[in-house]
Design an enzyme around this catalytic site. Structure first.
Site, PDB file in Angstrom:
ATOM      1  N   GLY A  11       0.818  -1.194   0.010  1.00  0.00           N
ATOM      2  CA  GLY A  11       0.022   0.174  -0.109  1.00  0.00           C
ATOM      3  C   GLY A  11       0.793   1.253  -0.045  1.00  0.00           C
ATOM      4  O   GLY A  11       1.977   1.300  -0.324  1.00  0.00           O
ATOM      5  N   SER A  13       1.165   3.158   2.490  1.00  0.00           N
ATOM      6  CA  SER A  13       1.906   3.499   3.868  1.00  0.00           C
ATOM      7  C   SER A  13       2.363   2.074   4.631  1.00  0.00           C
ATOM      8  O   SER A  13       3.155   2.415   5.472  1.00  0.00           O
ATOM      9  CB  SER A  13       0.872   4.245   4.808  1.00  0.00           C
ATOM     10  OG  SER A  13      -0.317   3.612   5.029  1.00  0.00           O
ATOM     11  N   LYS A  16       1.146  -5.361   3.633  1.00  0.00           N
ATOM     12  CA  LYS A  16       0.644  -6.360   4.333  1.00  0.00           C
ATOM     13  C   LYS A  16       1.002  -7.755   3.876  1.00  0.00           C
ATOM     14  O   LYS A  16       1.299  -7.679   2.619  1.00  0.00           O
ATOM     15  CB  LYS A  16      -1.024  -6.414   4.222  1.00  0.00           C
ATOM     16  CG  LYS A  16      -1.615  -7.458   5.133  1.00  0.00           C
ATOM     17  CD  LYS A  16      -3.098  -7.194   4.878  1.00  0.00           C
ATOM     18  CE  LYS A  16      -3.544  -5.929   5.845  1.00  0.00           C
ATOM     19  NZ  LYS A  16      -5.062  -5.779   5.933  1.00  0.00           N
ATOM     20  N   TYR A  90     -13.811  -0.477 -16.503  1.00  0.00           N
ATOM     21  CA  TYR A  90     -12.804   0.635 -17.232  1.00  0.00           C
ATOM     22  C   TYR A  90     -12.599   0.633 -18.577  1.00  0.00           C
ATOM     23  O   TYR A  90     -12.347  -0.694 -18.998  1.00  0.00           O
ATOM     24  CB  TYR A  90     -11.702   0.660 -16.321  1.00  0.00           C
ATOM     25  CG  TYR A  90     -11.626   1.408 -15.229  1.00  0.00           C
ATOM     26  CD1 TYR A  90     -12.863   1.608 -14.385  1.00  0.00           C
ATOM     27  CD2 TYR A  90     -10.402   2.183 -14.956  1.00  0.00           C
ATOM     28  CE1 TYR A  90     -12.641   2.502 -13.256  1.00  0.00           C
ATOM     29  CE2 TYR A  90     -10.453   2.813 -13.528  1.00  0.00           C
ATOM     30  CZ  TYR A  90     -11.606   3.100 -12.801  1.00  0.00           C
ATOM     31  OH  TYR A  90     -11.579   3.712 -11.603  1.00  0.00           O
ATOM     32  N   GLY A  97      -6.844   0.714  -9.965  1.00  0.00           N
ATOM     33  CA  GLY A  97      -5.862   0.304  -8.900  1.00  0.00           C
ATOM     34  C   GLY A  97      -6.053  -1.159  -8.600  1.00  0.00           C
ATOM     35  O   GLY A  97      -7.331  -1.604  -8.537  1.00  0.00           O
ATOM     36  N   ASP A  99      -5.710  -2.950  -6.515  1.00  0.00           N
ATOM     37  CA  ASP A  99      -6.446  -3.329  -5.072  1.00  0.00           C
ATOM     38  C   ASP A  99      -7.885  -3.343  -5.177  1.00  0.00           C
ATOM     39  O   ASP A  99      -8.501  -4.166  -4.590  1.00  0.00           O
ATOM     40  CB  ASP A  99      -5.804  -2.166  -4.001  1.00  0.00           C
ATOM     41  CG  ASP A  99      -5.999  -0.762  -4.324  1.00  0.00           C
ATOM     42  OD1 ASP A  99      -6.148  -0.599  -5.315  1.00  0.00           O
ATOM     43  OD2 ASP A  99      -6.249  -0.075  -3.189  1.00  0.00           O
ATOM     44  N   ASP A 119     -13.128  -0.278   0.756  1.00  0.00           N
ATOM     45  CA  ASP A 119     -11.898  -0.453   0.852  1.00  0.00           C
ATOM     46  C   ASP A 119     -11.460   0.828   1.857  1.00  0.00           C
ATOM     47  O   ASP A 119     -11.384   1.775   1.190  1.00  0.00           O
ATOM     48  CB  ASP A 119     -11.045  -0.843  -0.175  1.00  0.00           C
ATOM     49  CG  ASP A 119      -9.669  -1.172   0.665  1.00  0.00           C
ATOM     50  OD1 ASP A 119      -9.164  -0.746   1.605  1.00  0.00           O
ATOM     51  OD2 ASP A 119      -8.767  -1.684  -0.335  1.00  0.00           O
ATOM     52  N   THR A 122      -5.872   4.628   3.049  1.00  0.00           N
ATOM     53  CA  THR A 122      -5.369   5.794   2.785  1.00  0.00           C
ATOM     54  C   THR A 122      -6.657   6.675   1.944  1.00  0.00           C
ATOM     55  O   THR A 122      -6.661   7.825   1.942  1.00  0.00           O
ATOM     56  CB  THR A 122      -4.118   5.775   1.840  1.00  0.00           C
ATOM     57  OG1 THR A 122      -3.013   5.201   2.704  1.00  0.00           O
ATOM     58  CG2 THR A 122      -3.625   7.031   1.517  1.00  0.00           C
TER      59      THR A 122
END
Length: 246
Positions: A11, A13, A16, A90, A97, A99, A119, A122
């Site tokens: 991610g 920050s 995981k 899309y 992204g 994620d 989700d 951030t």
């Protein structure tokens, strides 16, 4: 015996990770994602590394450098047109992204029914999938940390620190007004997004929630969230599904 694999959710920050052997989770956790920390994970001897990354280009380059020097095969997941029964909306799927793509795949694989996936990291994202697995669209909103930072960076007199209490109560000083207000904005956005999601699918849907701020949002949502499904490793669950389908 199945080989050990390392799965990484990189991610903005933090990173995981979890070890998997076949379908069994061996261990997992969260780290800052430094080169030394990644090297420590590789010492357990995974035969392969699967990666989902929304981190910066520099963060990805550092990770690739560490993995390349280790000699362990690795693969980055990318958003696709279609996988595991889910169809991307899309026009340019590469701009979604990964994620978001992976949490949709994980949620739909579990319920095989209309769903909304929250989700809360951030960024706060909400995506909607119909009963046929078609992505109907979604929302991207600044998360709680970014919301507070925007006020700090772009206002001259709204100064605050300290109080990080998770609450929706009206604030009685600048600190509590900001910190409670950011949670009010997050929950309000989620509630509005779910209303739109129900309109889009024409009825009720399954709600999944993941991300570092998910537990706080679940608490704040109260009774409304009783049927929401909290999945701490939803990105990694989707990553495993995508890699299995590759």
């Amino acid at each position: 015996m199945s080989v050990l694999r390392l799965e990484l959710d990189v991610g903005n920050s933090s990173l995981k990770w979890r070890y998997m052997r076949g379908g069994q989770r061996i261990d997992g956790g969260r780290i800052n994602g430094s080169s030394d920390e990644v090297l420590a994970l590789l010492k357990s001897g995974p035969a392969m590394v699967y990666i989902a990354s929304v981190g910066s280009a520099a963060r990805e380059r550092d990770l690739v450098d560490v993995l390349s020097r280790s000699g362990v095969p690795f693969t980055f997941a990318r958003s696709q047109r279609q996988c595991a029964g889910v169809t991307n909306s899309y026009a340019d799927v590469g701009k979604m992204g990964v994620d978001r793509w992976l949490v949709m795949i994980a949620a739909y694989a579990e319920c095989s029914a209309p769903c909304a996936v929250i989700d809360a990291g951030t960024a706060l994202t909400v995506d909607i999938v119909d009963d046929a697995g078609v992505h109907l669209g979604g929302y991207i909103i600044a998360g709680v940390g970014l919301s507070a930072k925007a006020l700090a960076d772009h206002t001259g007199r709204v100064r605050f620190a300290g109080d990080e209490k998770v609450s929706l109560a009206p604030g009685v000083d600048t600190e509590s007004c900001v910190h409670h207000g950011k949670w009010l904005a997050q929950l309000g956005a989620v509630n509005a997004a779910l209303e739109q999601a129900e309109l889009a699918v024409g009825g009720k849907l399954n709600v999944y929630i993941t991300g570092g701020d998910a537990p706080a949002l679940l608490t704040l949502a109260g009774a409304r969230a009783e049927q929401w499904r909290y999945r701490d490793e939803l990105v990694l669950d989707g990553l495993a599904a995508v890699m299995a389908a590759s």
